[in-house]
Design an enzyme around this catalytic site. Structure first.
Site, PDB file in Angstrom:
ATOM      1  N   SER A  91       6.839   0.430 -30.367  1.00 28.18           N
ATOM      2  CA  SER A  91       7.736  -0.611 -31.181  1.00 28.18           C
ATOM      3  C   SER A  91       8.941  -0.727 -30.767  1.00 28.18           C
ATOM      4  CB  SER A  91       7.495  -0.273 -32.805  1.00 28.18           C
ATOM      5  OG  SER A  91       8.136   1.046 -33.009  1.00 28.18           O
ATOM      6  N   HIS A 144      15.285   9.419 -29.666  1.00 22.03           N
ATOM      7  CA  HIS A 144      14.356  10.602 -30.408  1.00 22.03           C
ATOM      8  C   HIS A 144      14.862  10.733 -32.094  1.00 22.03           C
ATOM      9  CE1 HIS A 144      12.538  14.727 -30.893  1.00 22.03           C
ATOM     10  NE2 HIS A 144      13.712  14.914 -31.601  1.00 22.03           N
ATOM     11  N   LEU A 173      14.636  19.347 -22.745  1.00 20.25           N
ATOM     12  CA  LEU A 173      13.715  18.500 -23.618  1.00 20.25           C
ATOM     13  C   LEU A 173      14.672  17.750 -24.801  1.00 20.25           C
ATOM     14  CD1 LEU A 173      10.884  17.140 -24.554  1.00 20.25           C
ATOM     15  CD2 LEU A 173      10.798  19.055 -26.006  1.00 20.25           C
ATOM     16  N   GLN A 177      15.831   2.027 -38.107  1.00 21.84           N
ATOM     17  CA  GLN A 177      17.142   2.263 -37.447  1.00 21.84           C
ATOM     18  C   GLN A 177      17.209   2.404 -35.912  1.00 21.84           C
ATOM     19  OE1 GLN A 177      19.708   1.580 -39.275  1.00 21.84           O
ATOM     20  NE2 GLN A 177      18.342   1.339 -40.879  1.00 21.84           N
ATOM     21  N   GLU A 178      16.005   3.167 -35.669  1.00 22.89           N
ATOM     22  CA  GLU A 178      15.649   3.178 -33.848  1.00 22.89           C
ATOM     23  C   GLU A 178      15.670   1.846 -33.159  1.00 22.89           C
ATOM     24  OE1 GLU A 178      12.492   5.860 -32.544  1.00 22.89           O
ATOM     25  OE2 GLU A 178      12.517   6.760 -34.643  1.00 22.89           O
ATOM     26  N   MET A 198       5.607  10.458 -24.316  1.00 23.59           N
ATOM     27  CA  MET A 198       5.502  11.795 -24.809  1.00 23.59           C
ATOM     28  C   MET A 198       4.956  12.497 -23.510  1.00 23.59           C
ATOM     29  SD  MET A 198       6.597  11.001 -27.796  1.00 23.59           S
ATOM     30  CE  MET A 198       6.349  12.187 -29.122  1.00 23.59           C
TER      31      MET A 198
END
Ligand code: GAR
Length: 210
Positions: A13, A109, A144, A173-174, A90
């Site tokens: 997305s 993230h 990471l 919000q991402e 991922m």
């Protein structure tokens, strides 16, 4: 015209939000390819439907991280990107891979880094009693979910939130901060000094949502 390669592992997305913003806002850039480590990543179908080249580099076909990353880099470099975007990709990347793309490799993230790197961020934020959660876009370093922060979005953690309800609030919000950050990078509007990212036009690097 800059070239962008986007790496995904699943739904994609964030990749969709970037593809849409690039087309709608007329960025001086094109999405050259969407690459996944999983052949069944549903985001690949969306990319193909937009006429974007897709590729799969299946991590299970490689015995070491180094071998996988070397093949991944080969496929990425075939599209000669200026910017490489991790959008729900991922995989833990090797230091060699990260160094190769240093300064032009972004990640999103779903936490307010440096809090909660890794998995299960929303559950961990709820269990810690956090009143704020959010998302972070950052330049990637070998550690990471770590690196100079381009943009953050904050949302409230509401009473009764579950990991899923909080994830949904953060994801909205991402989809705001990630396209904005990629656009700034392709437009040369970011500078990195002493590990701190500055927006050269003085635009806000934080958004409030929820
Ligand atoms: C997003 O929430 C992204 O922040 C997260 O995976 C999701 C991918 O969703 N990434 C990480 O946790 C990276 N450490 P999407 O495939 O719909 O963009």
């Amino acid at each position: 015209m800059k070239s962008i390669v986007i790496l995904i592992s699943g739904r994609g997305s964030n990749m969709e939000a970037i593809v849409d913003a690039c087309q709608r806002e007329g960025w001086p850039a094109r999405i050259a390819a969407v690459i996944s480590n999983k052949a069944d990543a549903s985001g690949l179908r969306f990319a193909a439907s937009r006429g974007i080249a897709t590729a799969v580099v299946d991590h299970k076909a490689f015995t070491t991280r180094e071998a996988f990353d070397a093949e991944l880099a080969k496929v990425i470099d075939g599209f000669a990107p200026d910017v490489v975007v991790l959008a729900g990709f991922m995989r833990i990347l090797t230091e060699g891979f990260v160094r190769q793309y240093e300064g032009r490799l972004l990640n999103v993230h779903p936490s307010l880094l440096p809090a909660f790197p890794g998995l299960h961020t929303h559950q961990r934020a709820i269990e810690a009693g956090c009143k704020l959660a959010g998302a972070t876009v950052h330049f990637v370093t070998p550690e990471l979910d770590h690196g100079p922060i381009v943009m953050q979005a904050a949302v409230p953690v509401l009473p009764g939130d579950t990991a899923d309800s909080l994830a949904a609030r953060v994801l909205v919000q991402e989809h705001r901060v990630y396209p904005q950050s990629v656009r700034w990078l392709v437009e040369g509007q970011l500078s990195l000094r002493d590990g701190v990212v500055h927006q050269l036009g003085g635009q806000a690097q934080v958004v409030w949502g929820g």
